[in-house]
Design an enzyme around this catalytic site. Sequence first.
Site, PDB file in Angstrom:
ATOM      1  N   ASN A 270       0.886  -1.167   0.000  1.00 21.56           N
ATOM      2  CA  ASN A 270       0.000   0.000   0.000  1.00 21.56           C
ATOM      3  C   ASN A 270       0.925   1.218   0.000  1.00 21.56           C
ATOM      4  O   ASN A 270       1.658   1.444   0.970  1.00 21.56           O
ATOM      5  CB  ASN A 270      -0.839  -0.054   1.272  1.00 21.56           C
TER       6      ASN A 270
ATOM      7  N   ASN B 133      -7.023  10.149  -0.674  1.00 24.98           N
ATOM      8  CA  ASN B 133      -7.059   8.991  -1.558  1.00 24.98           C
ATOM      9  C   ASN B 133      -6.605   9.349  -2.969  1.00 24.98           C
ATOM     10  O   ASN B 133      -6.492  10.522  -3.327  1.00 24.98           O
ATOM     11  CB  ASN B 133      -8.485   8.426  -1.618  1.00 24.98           C
TER      12      ASN B 133
ATOM     13  N   CYS C 219      -5.645   5.763   7.771  1.00 24.62           N
ATOM     14  CA  CYS C 219      -5.101   4.683   6.957  1.00 24.62           C
ATOM     15  C   CYS C 219      -4.077   3.946   7.805  1.00 24.62           C
ATOM     16  O   CYS C 219      -3.089   4.541   8.247  1.00 24.62           O
ATOM     17  CB  CYS C 219      -4.456   5.234   5.687  1.00 24.62           C
ATOM     18  N   GLY C 220      -4.321   2.655   8.034  1.00 30.31           N
ATOM     19  CA  GLY C 220      -3.444   1.880   8.907  1.00 30.31           C
ATOM     20  C   GLY C 220      -2.044   1.687   8.351  1.00 30.31           C
ATOM     21  O   GLY C 220      -1.046   1.860   9.057  1.00 30.31           O
ATOM     22  N   ASN C 221      -1.943   1.324   7.072  1.00 31.48           N
ATOM     23  CA  ASN C 221      -0.618   1.202   6.462  1.00 31.48           C
ATOM     24  C   ASN C 221       0.045   2.572   6.357  1.00 31.48           C
ATOM     25  O   ASN C 221       1.262   2.713   6.505  1.00 31.48           O
ATOM     26  CB  ASN C 221      -0.727   0.561   5.078  1.00 31.48           C
TER      27      ASN C 221
ATOM     28  N   ASN D  62     -13.083   4.724   9.961  1.00 33.65           N
ATOM     29  CA  ASN D  62     -13.612   4.736   8.599  1.00 33.65           C
ATOM     30  C   ASN D  62     -14.409   3.446   8.405  1.00 33.65           C
ATOM     31  O   ASN D  62     -14.186   2.451   9.080  1.00 33.65           O
ATOM     32  CB  ASN D  62     -12.493   4.883   7.558  1.00 33.65           C
TER      33      ASN D  62
ATOM     34  N   HIS E 231     -16.089  -0.094   7.121  1.00 28.23           N
ATOM     35  CA  HIS E 231     -15.664  -1.328   6.469  1.00 28.23           C
ATOM     36  C   HIS E 231     -16.814  -2.325   6.423  1.00 28.23           C
ATOM     37  O   HIS E 231     -17.553  -2.486   7.402  1.00 28.23           O
ATOM     38  CB  HIS E 231     -14.481  -1.962   7.213  1.00 28.23           C
TER      39      HIS E 231
ATOM     40  N   GLU F 273     -10.686  -0.515  -1.722  1.00 29.28           N
ATOM     41  CA  GLU F 273     -10.664   0.668  -0.861  1.00 29.28           C
ATOM     42  C   GLU F 273     -11.520   1.789  -1.432  1.00 29.28           C
ATOM     43  O   GLU F 273     -11.432   2.113  -2.617  1.00 29.28           O
ATOM     44  CB  GLU F 273      -9.226   1.166  -0.667  1.00 29.28           C
TER      45      GLU F 273
ATOM     46  N   CYS G 215      -4.670  -2.984   3.205  1.00 27.92           N
ATOM     47  CA  CYS G 215      -5.407  -1.918   3.894  1.00 27.92           C
ATOM     48  C   CYS G 215      -5.300  -2.191   5.387  1.00 27.92           C
ATOM     49  O   CYS G 215      -5.797  -3.208   5.879  1.00 27.92           O
ATOM     50  CB  CYS G 215      -6.872  -1.909   3.446  1.00 27.92           C
ATOM     51  N   GLY G 216      -4.653  -1.295   6.102  1.00 30.01           N
ATOM     52  CA  GLY G 216      -4.417  -1.505   7.526  1.00 30.01           C
ATOM     53  C   GLY G 216      -5.684  -1.450   8.358  1.00 30.01           C
ATOM     54  O   GLY G 216      -5.946  -2.346   9.171  1.00 30.01           O
TER      55      GLY G 216
ATOM     56  N   GLY H  45      -8.612  -1.892   7.234  1.00 34.07           N
ATOM     57  CA  GLY H  45      -9.409  -3.021   6.768  1.00 34.07           C
ATOM     58  C   GLY H  45      -8.980  -4.329   7.395  1.00 34.07           C
ATOM     59  O   GLY H  45      -9.806  -5.205   7.688  1.00 34.07           O
TER      60      GLY H  45
END
Length: 268
Positions: free
Chosen positions: A11, A61, A70-72, A154, A156, A205, A214-215, A217
């Site tokens: 990512n 995005n 965003c986790g990553n 966010n 999911h 995403e 997706c972190g 996610g």
Amino acid sequence: MKFEKWQGCGNDFVIVDGRANEILPAEKIKFICDRHFGIGADGVIYVLNSDKAAVRMRIFNADGSEAEMCGNGIRCFAKYLDGIGEFSDGMKIETGAGILSVKKSGENITVNMGEPILEADKIPVKNFGKNPVIAEDIEVDGKIYKMTCVSMGNPHCVIFVDDINSIDLEKIGTKFETHEFFPRKTNTEFVQVTGKDELRMRVWERGSGITLACGTGTCATAVAANLNNLCSKKVRVNLDGGTLQIEWSADNKIYMTGPAEKVFSGEI
């Protein structure tokens, strides 16, 4: 504008010091993320000052829209800060999903991703009131799927399948994203149980389409798998671009551990 390109499990992000550069409009964000005419990325991350934490992270995005988190991206953000001498273990980072803390775990970064949100109206998912959405029906393209919905700041929508390779993500991903159930659209994860406390996940995403990881996610997937009695509260999730370790701790917080790597730096 000087930038660094980073990736976490494939990512990838363009990271810019927003304290020295203006935040660009959506059309320029789209150009930067374009893999043919721009730098190429799943998103653009800005480093900004914060009056609530050590530093603030904003992420946009590939389509120019802003994401809450965003986790990553936050792992890449932390490693970027480390590279410029502004990282400290346990430091607080302000995001659109709240203030999160990060620390080093060897070469990896562990992020306290906060508590999962399970109430439908807060995720948000329409038609379920304040109830959790666990293995509920959703019809997409004439087919009924079972969805479990989680917010990590966010939204999911997690779908468990018997064979992940049978999913035509290119075809149906956007139809999940824009489904009437999701007033703010949604990220969608398709997940197969591949072993004891081991999952295989692919993701569509919101605002970016198919990405290698997706972190948030992955965190949502771990929560959804636990709620459906498919794994324990500590799970390994294999993505197209790598692997993340997720733990739903006794304090109800989600801890995500994974890599982040600088790809190159440049000027545009």
